[in-house]
Scaffold this motif. Structure first.
Motif, mmCIF file in Angstrom:
data_model
loop_
_atom_site.group_PDB
_atom_site.id
_atom_site.type_symbol
_atom_site.label_atom_id
_atom_site.label_comp_id
_atom_site.label_asym_id
_atom_site.label_seq_id
_atom_site.Cartn_x
_atom_site.Cartn_y
_atom_site.Cartn_z
ATOM 1 N N ILE A 176 -5.918 35.378 17.547
ATOM 2 C CA ILE A 176 -5.633 34.037 17.018
ATOM 3 C C ILE A 176 -4.137 33.831 17.228
ATOM 4 O O ILE A 176 -3.322 34.569 16.670
ATOM 5 C CB ILE A 176 -6.011 33.901 15.526
ATOM 6 C CG1 ILE A 176 -7.513 34.040 15.340
ATOM 7 C CG2 ILE A 176 -5.584 32.546 14.985
ATOM 8 C CD1 ILE A 176 -7.946 35.376 14.916
ATOM 9 N N LEU A 208 -7.189 34.418 7.264
ATOM 10 C CA LEU A 208 -5.975 34.573 8.050
ATOM 11 C C LEU A 208 -4.796 34.902 7.137
ATOM 12 O O LEU A 208 -4.748 34.453 5.996
ATOM 13 C CB LEU A 208 -5.671 33.275 8.799
ATOM 14 C CG LEU A 208 -6.620 32.897 9.930
ATOM 15 C CD1 LEU A 208 -6.476 31.424 10.266
ATOM 16 C CD2 LEU A 208 -6.345 33.746 11.145
ATOM 17 N N TYR A 210 -8.435 39.447 14.664
ATOM 18 C CA TYR A 210 -9.585 39.516 13.767
ATOM 19 C C TYR A 210 -10.476 40.650 14.246
ATOM 20 O O TYR A 210 -10.808 40.738 15.429
ATOM 21 C CB TYR A 210 -10.368 38.198 13.768
ATOM 22 C CG TYR A 210 -11.657 38.295 12.994
ATOM 23 C CD1 TYR A 210 -11.647 38.397 11.606
ATOM 24 C CD2 TYR A 210 -12.883 38.307 13.639
ATOM 25 C CE1 TYR A 210 -12.826 38.504 10.891
ATOM 26 C CE2 TYR A 210 -14.063 38.407 12.929
ATOM 27 C CZ TYR A 210 -14.036 38.500 11.553
ATOM 28 O OH TYR A 210 -15.201 38.607 10.849
ATOM 29 N N CYS A 265 0.965 35.642 15.546
ATOM 30 C CA CYS A 265 -0.402 35.833 16.030
ATOM 31 C C CYS A 265 -1.098 36.866 15.156
ATOM 32 O O CYS A 265 -0.451 37.688 14.512
ATOM 33 C CB CYS A 265 -0.396 36.316 17.479
ATOM 34 S SG CYS A 265 0.374 35.149 18.609
ATOM 35 N N CYS A 275 -14.761 30.678 17.910
ATOM 36 C CA CYS A 275 -14.565 31.583 19.030
ATOM 37 C C CYS A 275 -15.835 32.415 19.146
ATOM 38 O O CYS A 275 -16.269 33.043 18.179
ATOM 39 C CB CYS A 275 -13.362 32.479 18.774
ATOM 40 S SG CYS A 275 -13.066 33.646 20.112
ATOM 41 N N HIS A 305 -13.445 29.153 11.900
ATOM 42 C CA HIS A 305 -12.370 28.901 10.938
ATOM 43 C C HIS A 305 -12.599 27.510 10.377
ATOM 44 O O HIS A 305 -12.649 26.540 11.123
ATOM 45 C CB HIS A 305 -10.993 28.910 11.611
ATOM 46 C CG HIS A 305 -10.653 30.176 12.282
ATOM 47 N ND1 HIS A 305 -10.321 31.298 11.595
ATOM 48 C CD2 HIS A 305 -10.617 30.502 13.588
ATOM 49 C CE1 HIS A 305 -10.077 32.262 12.446
ATOM 50 N NE2 HIS A 305 -10.249 31.803 13.673
ATOM 51 N N HIS A 308 -4.012 26.074 16.591
ATOM 52 C CA HIS A 308 -3.938 27.406 17.173
ATOM 53 C C HIS A 308 -5.062 27.598 18.181
ATOM 54 O O HIS A 308 -5.924 26.732 18.343
ATOM 55 C CB HIS A 308 -4.021 28.463 16.075
ATOM 56 C CG HIS A 308 -5.286 28.388 15.274
ATOM 57 N ND1 HIS A 308 -5.471 27.441 14.279
ATOM 58 C CD2 HIS A 308 -6.432 29.099 15.335
ATOM 59 C CE1 HIS A 308 -6.675 27.595 13.760
ATOM 60 N NE2 HIS A 308 -7.282 28.580 14.383
ATOM 61 N N ARG A 309 -5.077 28.728 18.830
ATOM 62 C CA ARG A 309 -6.148 29.084 19.758
ATOM 63 C C ARG A 309 -6.690 30.452 19.372
ATOM 64 O O ARG A 309 -5.959 31.311 18.888
ATOM 65 C CB ARG A 309 -5.647 29.115 21.202
ATOM 66 C CG ARG A 309 -5.131 27.768 21.694
ATOM 67 C CD ARG A 309 -6.256 26.746 21.732
ATOM 68 N NE ARG A 309 -5.833 25.466 22.260
ATOM 69 C CZ ARG A 309 -5.671 24.378 21.525
ATOM 70 N NH1 ARG A 309 -5.862 24.418 20.217
ATOM 71 N NH2 ARG A 309 -5.309 23.254 22.080
ATOM 72 N N ALA A 310 -7.981 30.641 19.594
ATOM 73 C CA ALA A 310 -8.639 31.922 19.339
ATOM 74 C C ALA A 310 -9.437 32.303 20.575
ATOM 75 O O ALA A 310 -10.075 31.450 21.193
ATOM 76 C CB ALA A 310 -9.556 31.822 18.122
ATOM 77 N N SER A 368 -12.530 31.623 6.725
ATOM 78 C CA SER A 368 -13.187 32.110 7.922
ATOM 79 C C SER A 368 -14.536 32.663 7.536
ATOM 80 O O SER A 368 -14.746 33.149 6.432
ATOM 81 C CB SER A 368 -12.373 33.216 8.591
ATOM 82 O OG SER A 368 -11.134 32.721 9.020
ATOM 83 N N GLU A 395 -12.803 25.303 13.951
ATOM 84 C CA GLU A 395 -12.634 25.830 15.291
ATOM 85 C C GLU A 395 -13.474 27.090 15.373
ATOM 86 O O GLU A 395 -13.766 27.718 14.369
ATOM 87 C CB GLU A 395 -11.173 26.162 15.560
ATOM 88 C CG GLU A 395 -10.296 24.937 15.553
ATOM 89 C CD GLU A 395 -8.849 25.261 15.843
ATOM 90 O OE1 GLU A 395 -8.565 26.386 16.296
ATOM 91 O OE2 GLU A 395 -8.020 24.390 15.632
ATOM 92 N N PHE A 455 -8.247 40.556 9.080
ATOM 93 C CA PHE A 455 -7.221 40.038 9.968
ATOM 94 C C PHE A 455 -5.988 40.914 9.852
ATOM 95 O O PHE A 455 -5.642 41.370 8.761
ATOM 96 C CB PHE A 455 -6.853 38.603 9.580
ATOM 97 C CG PHE A 455 -7.917 37.599 9.898
ATOM 98 C CD1 PHE A 455 -7.892 36.887 11.081
ATOM 99 C CD2 PHE A 455 -8.944 37.366 9.006
ATOM 100 C CE1 PHE A 455 -8.875 35.961 11.377
ATOM 101 C CE2 PHE A 455 -9.943 36.438 9.290
ATOM 102 C CZ PHE A 455 -9.901 35.736 10.478
#
Length: 173
Positions: free
Chosen positions: A78, A59, A95, A92, A9, A19, A66-68, A45, A7, A102
């Protein structure tokens, strides 16, 4: 059998946080639409600068689904996801691309995975829907305030939904 999932961002025009998850798989349980279940994901990461991979921090909590999202202050939020036991997470992290680390931040009020996330004009973040630990779609929504490092519940969706996206409109709403 192992599978690499990733994933990303976008941080700036030249930086992307990625990630990578190396996930051993078992073919004994239905997860989403595939005959797979995740077991103890290892999360790596790295920061992509000038089209090269540079290792960075990891992380604090391994997570999938999850979402970033890049915040206006340069940090990356994150949020949520689920752990290796398929338990939806409320935790949560932030970063910091300046030092590659993190840190924890305020937790979601409702543990969720596969949800919508949108940066609003005022710098807050809208989190919508998703799924709980039992794959029930959620109608709840929350706002993250980066200055306070906290989430607060806000109005709910008219219809519960997961795997949805949320897009900020040109008028900032």
């Amino acid at each position: 059998m192992q599978q690499w999932c990733w994933e990303y961002c976008i941080l700036t025009r030249t930086q992307v946080l990625v990630h990578l998850r190396m996930t051993p798989l078992r073919r004994n349980k239905c997860l989403s639409k595939a005959l797979l279940t995740f077991v103890a994901p290892l999360v790596f990461s790295c920061l992509i600068i000038a089209q090269t991979f540079t290792p960075t921090g990891s992380l604090n909590t391994g997570r999938n689904g999850h979402r970033a999202i890049a915040l206006k202050n340069g940090m990356v939020l994150i949020a949520g996801g689920y752990d290796f036991q398929e338990k939806a997470l409320a935790s949560c992290e932030l970063y910091d691309p300046m030092n590659g680390s993190f840190s924890t931040t305020g937790s979601l009020n409702v543990p969720r995975r596969n949800f919508g996330i949108t940066l609003l004009d005022d710098g807050t973040v809208l989190v919508t829907g998703g799924y709980d630990a039992s794959f029930n779609a959620l109608a709840s929504a929350e706002i993250y305030d980066p200055a306070a490092g906290m989430f607060r519940l806000t109005g709910s969706l008219n219809v519960a939904r997961g795997d949805a996206t949320a897009t900020r409109l040109s008028d900032g709403t």
